[in-house]
Design a protein around this motif. Structure first.
Motif, PDB file in Angstrom:
ATOM      1  N   LEU A 117       0.308   4.085  -2.906  1.00 40.55           N
ATOM      2  CA  LEU A 117       0.096   5.544  -2.445  1.00 40.55           C
ATOM      3  C   LEU A 117       1.303   6.436  -3.037  1.00 40.55           C
ATOM      4  CD1 LEU A 117      -1.785   7.277  -0.702  1.00 40.55           C
ATOM      5  CD2 LEU A 117      -0.103   6.887   1.370  1.00 40.55           C
ATOM      6  N   LEU A 151      -6.235   4.887  -8.470  1.00 41.63           N
ATOM      7  CA  LEU A 151      -4.854   4.223  -8.302  1.00 41.63           C
ATOM      8  C   LEU A 151      -4.616   3.339  -9.475  1.00 41.63           C
ATOM      9  CD1 LEU A 151      -5.416   2.884  -4.584  1.00 41.63           C
ATOM     10  CD2 LEU A 151      -4.083   4.818  -5.240  1.00 41.63           C
ATOM     11  N   PRO A 188       0.931  -1.133  -0.145  1.00 39.56           N
ATOM     12  CA  PRO A 188      -0.128  -0.011  -0.109  1.00 39.56           C
ATOM     13  C   PRO A 188       0.751   1.363   0.034  1.00 39.56           C
ATOM     14  CG  PRO A 188      -0.191  -1.145   2.326  1.00 39.56           C
ATOM     15  CD  PRO A 188       0.496  -2.089   1.045  1.00 39.56           C
ATOM     16  N   ALA A 189       1.959   1.145   0.543  1.00 40.26           N
ATOM     17  CA  ALA A 189       2.962   2.358   0.685  1.00 40.26           C
ATOM     18  C   ALA A 189       3.276   2.718  -0.888  1.00 40.26           C
ATOM     19  CB  ALA A 189       4.125   2.180   1.337  1.00 40.26           C
ATOM     20  N   ALA A 222       0.323   7.066  -6.761  1.00 40.05           N
ATOM     21  CA  ALA A 222      -0.831   8.039  -6.901  1.00 40.05           C
ATOM     22  C   ALA A 222      -0.497   9.411  -6.376  1.00 40.05           C
ATOM     23  CB  ALA A 222      -1.901   7.329  -5.835  1.00 40.05           C
ATOM     24  N   VAL A 223       0.086   9.642  -5.497  1.00 41.82           N
ATOM     25  CA  VAL A 223       0.175  10.816  -4.788  1.00 41.82           C
ATOM     26  C   VAL A 223       1.499  11.583  -5.253  1.00 41.82           C
ATOM     27  CG1 VAL A 223       0.896  12.141  -2.695  1.00 41.82           C
ATOM     28  CG2 VAL A 223      -0.628  10.462  -2.336  1.00 41.82           C
TER      29      VAL A 223
END
Length: 418
Positions: A19, A321, A15-16, A22-23
């Motif tokens: 993320l 995502l 998940p890191a 995406a960010v």
């Protein structure tokens, strides 16, 4: 500990990394454009798992992830390189029927040469054909929905989530069962295109229509050898492990040898996008193992058990995502809640696998960041001074266009996934 004996912290890197993907392009775009920075982010997430696997002698899992990654990246690379050696050009009369034909052709091609390949091949003829028109802001959004996303539903070559599924054990031709969904989404997008474009065409000034008819350039094709190489990817994908990867590398190498550099330059080809994919997915495949096992084991206790829930959850996450890791996570979840029976595909209920597949692929069209080709198409259109809606306006438009199809698919999963 996870199902494979891995400590709880190994659930964090996946998940890191998702993320970060995406960010960071939004938060620090210039820094993210540097491949060295991408490698650093990927290494920070993946290396702890690699080191732990080696130290604790859990190398077979790491070897499996490496094998899957090589299959994935060589297949995607072969499609990208061969499609980048083909250029479709021309400027024909920009009637609603013409636009429907171009977008439909792109949607059909998307399942065989990938949504990226079909988008890069078809977007310029659409832009050039409509450059004399004044009312055309609807064309790029509907092209993204039909060609860059929904069109890729029919084969594993169409979109990365389905390719990941094939590498994970889903039969190559199973995705042909998604044809009703392909027809629903592509058909509704094309029908909307015709309805909107017919009204827009009626508002065109006489001067614009005269220019459009007087500046006709017949459709032509450059790089015909690459067309044969593109379609050679299909039988190559059916070869056994090892032979498949060698064949993909050979196809890509042949494309580079037979294609003149000027053609690739005119097509706007660069190795940047495929190198980005190779770097990012190297980390994703390493980080996926622990999360897959954890989701499969936790699935019986999670509230998400029905096909319609998997459809919406995988789809909404794919809107913001990368859809390939989203597909993988929800496929693992679907595997955990699938009851033993004859209708299992790679250990997953057929209806639940269809829900995750359709949601991950088609809802990637909801935003510009939902699927890689979306931003590529937008960038090319803006480079040609073609009007495109802003981020939020596009998202509202795309969701509204697809909503009737979403509702119908939800009803199908409610009725038939019991």
């Amino acid at each position: 500990m996870s199902s494979e004996g891995l400590p709880a912290w190994t659930m964090v890197p996946f998940p890191a990394l998702v993320l970060a993907i995406a960010v960071l392009p939004i938060a620090v775009p210039r820094l993210w454009e540097r491949r060295s920075f991408q490698c650093l982010v990927v290494a920070a997430c993946a290396l702890p798992i690699v080191v732990h696997s080696v130290v604790t002698a859990q190398v077979p899992g790491l070897a499996g992830a490496t094998t899957s990654y090589l299959s994935f990246v060589t297949t995607l690379g072969a499609l990208y390189i061969t499609s980048g050696g083909v250029q479709l050009f021309g400027d024909i009369e920009a009637t609603p029927s013409t636009n429907v034909a171009l977008v439909t052709a792109g949607a059909v091609l998307a399942s065989f040469v990938g949504t990226t390949g079909a988008s890069m091949l078809m977007i310029r003829p659409v832009l050039w054909t409509n450059r004399q028109r004044e009312h055309r802001a609807h064309l790029v959004p509907l092209f993204i929905i039909a060609v860059a996303n929904a069109g890729g539903l029919l084969t594993p070559l169409g979109d990365p989530p389905l390719l990941v599924g094939y590498i994970s054990g889903v039969p190559f031709f199973w995705t042909l069962r998604l044809f009703p969904a392909w027809l629903l989404y592509v058909g509704s997008a094309v029908a909307t295109l015709y309805w909107v474009d017919k009204r827009a065409y009626a508002r065109e000034s006489p001067e614009a229509l005269v220019r459009d008819r007087s500046e006709v350039v017949p459709i032509g094709l450059k790089g015909k050898r690459n067309v044969a190489l593109m379609f050679a990817v299909v039988p190559a994908a059916l070869l056994p492990l090892g032979f498949r990867e060698v064949a993909m590398i050979a196809i890509a190498a042949a494309s580079l040898i037979v294609t003149h550099r000027s053609l690739r330059k005119d097509s706007g080809f660069s190795f940047g996008p495929i190198l980005d994919v190779a770097v990012i997915f190297a980390g994703l495949f390493v980080c996926l193992g622990p999360i897959e096992g954890a989701l499969a084991n936790a699935a019986p206790w999670l509230p998400m058990r029905k096909g319609w829930q998997l459809f919406w959850a995988s789809g909404l996450l794919s809107s913001v995502l990368d859809n390939a890791p989203t597909y993988t996570a929800f496929a693992a979840l679907a595997r955990g809640v699938s009851l033993p029976g004859a209708n299992l595909v790679a250990g997953i209920s057929g209806m639940k696998l269809a829900a995750v597949s359709i949601g991950s692929v088609v809802m990637g069209a909801t935003t510009y960041i939902g699927n890689g080709p979306n931003l590529m198409v937008k960038a090319i259109a803006e480079g040609e001074k073609f009007p495109t809606p802003g981020f939020f306006r596009y998202a509202v438009f795309a969701f509204a266009v697809m909503l009737p199809a979403h509702v119908l698919m939800t009803l199908v999963f409610v009725l038939f996934d019991r």
